[in-house]
Design a protein around this motif. Structure first.
Motif, PDB file in Angstrom:
ATOM      1  N   PRO A  82       0.896  -1.083  -0.133  1.00  0.00           N
ATOM      2  CA  PRO A  82      -0.092  -0.095   0.007  1.00  0.00           C
ATOM      3  C   PRO A  82       0.833   1.411  -0.126  1.00  0.00           C
ATOM      4  O   PRO A  82       1.798   1.281   0.633  1.00  0.00           O
ATOM      5  N   ASN A  83       0.580   2.223  -0.903  1.00  0.00           N
ATOM      6  CA  ASN A  83       1.125   3.488  -1.141  1.00  0.00           C
ATOM      7  C   ASN A  83       2.415   3.425  -1.344  1.00  0.00           C
ATOM      8  O   ASN A  83       3.516   4.520  -1.023  1.00  0.00           O
ATOM      9  N   ALA A  84       2.952   2.274  -1.959  1.00  0.00           N
ATOM     10  CA  ALA A  84       4.350   2.414  -2.227  1.00  0.00           C
ATOM     11  C   ALA A  84       4.797   3.262  -3.510  1.00  0.00           C
ATOM     12  O   ALA A  84       3.859   2.880  -4.531  1.00  0.00           O
ATOM     13  N   THR A  85       5.758   3.754  -3.691  1.00  0.00           N
ATOM     14  CA  THR A  85       6.049   4.517  -4.958  1.00  0.00           C
ATOM     15  C   THR A  85       7.091   3.747  -5.745  1.00  0.00           C
ATOM     16  O   THR A  85       7.031   4.124  -6.978  1.00  0.00           O
ATOM     17  N   ASP A  86       7.889   3.145  -5.184  1.00  0.00           N
ATOM     18  CA  ASP A  86       8.950   2.267  -6.042  1.00  0.00           C
ATOM     19  C   ASP A  86       8.726   0.905  -5.581  1.00  0.00           C
ATOM     20  O   ASP A  86       8.184   0.545  -4.639  1.00  0.00           O
ATOM     21  N   ARG A  87       9.374   0.104  -6.681  1.00  0.00           N
ATOM     22  CA  ARG A  87       9.461  -1.372  -6.610  1.00  0.00           C
ATOM     23  C   ARG A  87      10.321  -1.962  -5.637  1.00  0.00           C
ATOM     24  O   ARG A  87       9.843  -2.773  -4.571  1.00  0.00           O
ATOM     25  N   TYR A  88      11.457  -1.635  -5.860  1.00  0.00           N
ATOM     26  CA  TYR A  88      12.716  -2.296  -4.831  1.00  0.00           C
ATOM     27  C   TYR A  88      13.039  -1.295  -4.052  1.00  0.00           C
ATOM     28  O   TYR A  88      13.821  -0.374  -4.502  1.00  0.00           O
ATOM     29  N   GLY A  89      13.100  -1.865  -2.613  1.00  0.00           N
ATOM     30  CA  GLY A  89      14.033  -1.007  -1.636  1.00  0.00           C
ATOM     31  C   GLY A  89      15.169  -1.880  -1.610  1.00  0.00           C
ATOM     32  O   GLY A  89      14.967  -2.887  -0.971  1.00  0.00           O
ATOM     33  N   VAL A  90      16.411  -1.309  -1.630  1.00  0.00           N
ATOM     34  CA  VAL A  90      17.494  -1.889  -1.153  1.00  0.00           C
ATOM     35  C   VAL A  90      18.308  -1.387   0.153  1.00  0.00           C
ATOM     36  O   VAL A  90      18.053   0.028   0.197  1.00  0.00           O
ATOM     37  N   VAL A  91      18.568  -2.154   1.023  1.00  0.00           N
ATOM     38  CA  VAL A  91      18.880  -1.914   2.401  1.00  0.00           C
ATOM     39  C   VAL A  91      20.333  -2.080   2.816  1.00  0.00           C
ATOM     40  O   VAL A  91      20.600  -3.325   2.684  1.00  0.00           O
ATOM     41  N   TYR A  92      21.084  -1.439   3.286  1.00  0.00           N
ATOM     42  CA  TYR A  92      22.576  -1.712   3.489  1.00  0.00           C
ATOM     43  C   TYR A  92      22.610  -1.140   5.249  1.00  0.00           C
ATOM     44  O   TYR A  92      22.016  -0.121   5.590  1.00  0.00           O
ATOM     45  N   CYS A  93      23.052  -2.162   5.812  1.00  0.00           N
ATOM     46  CA  CYS A  93      22.986  -2.121   7.507  1.00  0.00           C
ATOM     47  C   CYS A  93      24.690  -1.794   7.608  1.00  0.00           C
ATOM     48  O   CYS A  93      25.486  -2.722   7.462  1.00  0.00           O
ATOM     49  N   LEU A  94      24.895  -0.738   8.336  1.00  0.00           N
ATOM     50  CA  LEU A  94      26.429  -0.270   8.515  1.00  0.00           C
ATOM     51  C   LEU A  94      26.596  -0.170   9.884  1.00  0.00           C
ATOM     52  O   LEU A  94      25.604   0.407  10.692  1.00  0.00           O
ATOM     53  N   VAL A  95      27.839  -0.534  10.491  1.00  0.00           N
ATOM     54  CA  VAL A  95      28.265  -0.595  11.674  1.00  0.00           C
ATOM     55  C   VAL A  95      29.674   0.150  11.864  1.00  0.00           C
ATOM     56  O   VAL A  95      30.281   0.024  11.037  1.00  0.00           O
ATOM     57  N   ASN A  96      29.588   1.239  12.875  1.00  0.00           N
ATOM     58  CA  ASN A  96      30.945   1.748  13.121  1.00  0.00           C
ATOM     59  C   ASN A  96      31.556   0.908  14.291  1.00  0.00           C
ATOM     60  O   ASN A  96      30.980   1.008  15.442  1.00  0.00           O
ATOM     61  N   THR A  97      32.414   0.260  14.361  1.00  0.00           N
ATOM     62  CA  THR A  97      32.947  -0.783  15.155  1.00  0.00           C
ATOM     63  C   THR A  97      33.582  -0.042  16.404  1.00  0.00           C
ATOM     64  O   THR A  97      33.845  -0.671  17.147  1.00  0.00           O
ATOM     65  N   THR A  98      33.977   1.347  16.032  1.00  0.00           N
ATOM     66  CA  THR A  98      34.653   1.974  17.139  1.00  0.00           C
ATOM     67  C   THR A  98      33.825   2.662  18.227  1.00  0.00           C
ATOM     68  O   THR A  98      33.781   2.270  19.300  1.00  0.00           O
ATOM     69  N   THR A  99      32.491   3.071  17.677  1.00  0.00           N
ATOM     70  CA  THR A  99      31.963   3.798  18.547  1.00  0.00           C
ATOM     71  C   THR A  99      30.370   2.927  18.816  1.00  0.00           C
ATOM     72  O   THR A  99      29.712   3.063  19.758  1.00  0.00           O
ATOM     73  N   GLY A 100      30.159   1.599  17.894  1.00  0.00           N
ATOM     74  CA  GLY A 100      28.824   0.920  18.179  1.00  0.00           C
ATOM     75  C   GLY A 100      27.649   1.322  17.619  1.00  0.00           C
ATOM     76  O   GLY A 100      26.777   1.004  17.665  1.00  0.00           O
ATOM     77  N   GLU A 101      28.146   2.596  16.579  1.00  0.00           N
ATOM     78  CA  GLU A 101      26.722   3.169  16.058  1.00  0.00           C
ATOM     79  C   GLU A 101      26.404   2.440  14.846  1.00  0.00           C
ATOM     80  O   GLU A 101      27.238   1.873  14.208  1.00  0.00           O
ATOM     81  N   ARG A 102      25.163   2.366  14.800  1.00  0.00           N
ATOM     82  CA  ARG A 102      24.620   1.653  13.553  1.00  0.00           C
ATOM     83  C   ARG A 102      23.765   2.400  12.856  1.00  0.00           C
ATOM     84  O   ARG A 102      23.014   3.230  13.388  1.00  0.00           O
ATOM     85  N   VAL A 103      23.628   2.413  11.497  1.00  0.00           N
ATOM     86  CA  VAL A 103      22.876   3.044  10.593  1.00  0.00           C
ATOM     87  C   VAL A 103      22.242   2.292   9.549  1.00  0.00           C
ATOM     88  O   VAL A 103      22.951   1.146   9.201  1.00  0.00           O
ATOM     89  N   ILE A 104      21.046   2.561   8.889  1.00  0.00           N
ATOM     90  CA  ILE A 104      20.261   1.644   8.097  1.00  0.00           C
ATOM     91  C   ILE A 104      20.322   2.731   6.645  1.00  0.00           C
ATOM     92  O   ILE A 104      19.525   3.720   6.859  1.00  0.00           O
ATOM     93  N   VAL A 105      20.874   2.253   5.634  1.00  0.00           N
ATOM     94  CA  VAL A 105      20.914   3.221   4.516  1.00  0.00           C
ATOM     95  C   VAL A 105      20.035   2.374   3.575  1.00  0.00           C
ATOM     96  O   VAL A 105      20.036   1.349   3.218  1.00  0.00           O
TER      97      VAL A 105
END
Ligand code: SF4
Lengths: 197, 167
Positions: free
Chosen positions: B65-88
């Motif tokens: 529902p309400n999707a505008t694009d067909r595929y989403g590609v997800v990258y999970c990144l980790v900063n191993t020094t600070t433990g920070e995680r983001v999802i791109v």
């Protein structure tokens, strides 16, 4: 005058001897692809002790085995491997399909898991269960022993009687009406034919 | 977890309007357009210290529902020094979903991108060896796409059967 046993009499006795020897030393080839393999290992362990029935010599080379135990789900990438291993085993040979997955696909009715290995190789005994208990597998080995003792022949004539592949015919039943059956070929033809329709 | 320094790095690379962020529980998500994906990933690695690529995966939004694009590609990144995680996250579309490969940045992208290619048919340009990794070589479909039937197109039965007398 000495009694000369006729030919048939003699051959029957040799069959009996061969069957006796074969049935009591089946060498299993473990084709364990999933969780059922753990029960297969337990069956060979000291607690359940498959050695009591002469099948303790589990070999990991198909060329030394005469009983293939397919334990676990078989995916389509594994089918050619399974068939090659089956062909590498010397005659006479038997096959146990252990567990719901090997016998019918089990709960894994997906694009990759074949719905029963009996579509691709001959199977002698099916073991139900998910996973079957070791006692059930031992029962299956005993059933194979009985089959060998009752029907076995020295030169394996009982196998030659069954030339046609003994696979399930009702493939169409499992398909939705818009799906269609493709002839054996490569995957590419299957998909292209699908897309053309 | 404070993500302000990460956001500052992205702002200097992509500009104020070049990306969107959102937060769900402890997931910090960054949505970037596909043509700036590689710049964003490079900035995150080289300037914000995200030295580990934990996962690459994809989502098929067909019939969503309400999707505008067909595929989403997800990258999970980790900063191993600070433990920070983001999802791109980025979006691509049919008929030829393409993205730049992250392999030059993280060697670990090799098999992850092969898996996404195998399951969704998204082509990663610049990948050194983009072959199928899970499905057999000759397989022609992409099984995790939503328009692929759950039971397949009978590829699973497309093998010869061995009979007793032959075997
Ligand atoms: S039948 Fe059950 S235990 Fe055996 S392989 Fe399938 S899921 Fe695992």
């Amino acid at each position: 005058m000495a009694v000369r046993p006729n030919e048939n009499f003699l051959i029957t006795q040799l069959d009996w001897l061969a069957n006796f020897v074969r049935a009591n030393s089946l060498w299993p080839m473990p084709f364990a692809t999933a969780c059922c393999g753990i029960e297969l290992m337990a069956t060979a362990s000291s607690r359940y002790d498959l050695a009591r029935f002469g099948s303790e010599a589990i070999r990991f080379s198909p060329r030394q085995c005469d009983l293939m135990i397919v334990a676990g789900r078989v995916v389509m990438k594994m089918v050619p491997v399974m068939q090659r291993i089956w062909l590498q085993m010397p005659e006479p040979k038997w096959c146990i399909s252990m567990g719901a997955c090997a016998s019918s696909g089990g709960v894994f009715d997906t694009y990759a898991v074949v719905q029963g290995i009996d579509r691709f190789i001959p199977v002698d005994v099916y073991v139900p269960g998910c996973p079957p208990r070791p006692e059930q597998l031992i029962r299956a080995v005993l059933d194979i022993q009985e089959k060998v003792k009752k029907k076995g022949t020295l030169f394996g004539r009982e196998f030659e009687e069954r030339k046609a592949p003994e696979r399930p015919r009702a493939l169409a039943l499992e398909l939705a009406p818009q799906e269609k059956i493709v002839a054996p070929g490569d995957y590419r033809t299957a998909t292209q034919e699908w897309e053309a329709n | 977890m404070d993500h302000s320094s990460t956001v500052a790095v992205l702002r200097s690379t992509l500009g104020e309007e070049g990306f969107r962020t959102s937060q769900f529980r402890d997931n910090f998500r960054i949505v970037v357009p596909a043509d700036r994906l590689f710049d964003a990933l490079r900035a995150l690695k080289e300037q914000a210290g995200f030295d580990m690529l934990a996962d690459v995966t994809a989502v098929d939004y067909l019939h969503y529902p309400n999707a505008t694009d067909r595929y989403g590609v997800v990258y999970c990144l980790v900063n191993t020094t600070t433990g920070e995680r983001v999802i791109v996250k980025t979006f691509v579309n049919d008929p030829e979903p393409r993205l730049p490969s992250a392999f030059p940045l993280w060697k670990g992208a090799d098999w992850l991108e092969r898996e996404v290619f195998d399951m969704f048919g998204i082509v990663f340009e610049g990948h050194p060896d983009l072959r199928r990794i899970l499905m057999p070589e000759g397989f022609a479909s992409y099984p995790l796409r939503k328009d692929y039937p759950l039971r397949g197109r009978l590829e699973r039965h497309n093998f010869p059967a061995i009979a007793r007398a032959e075997g």
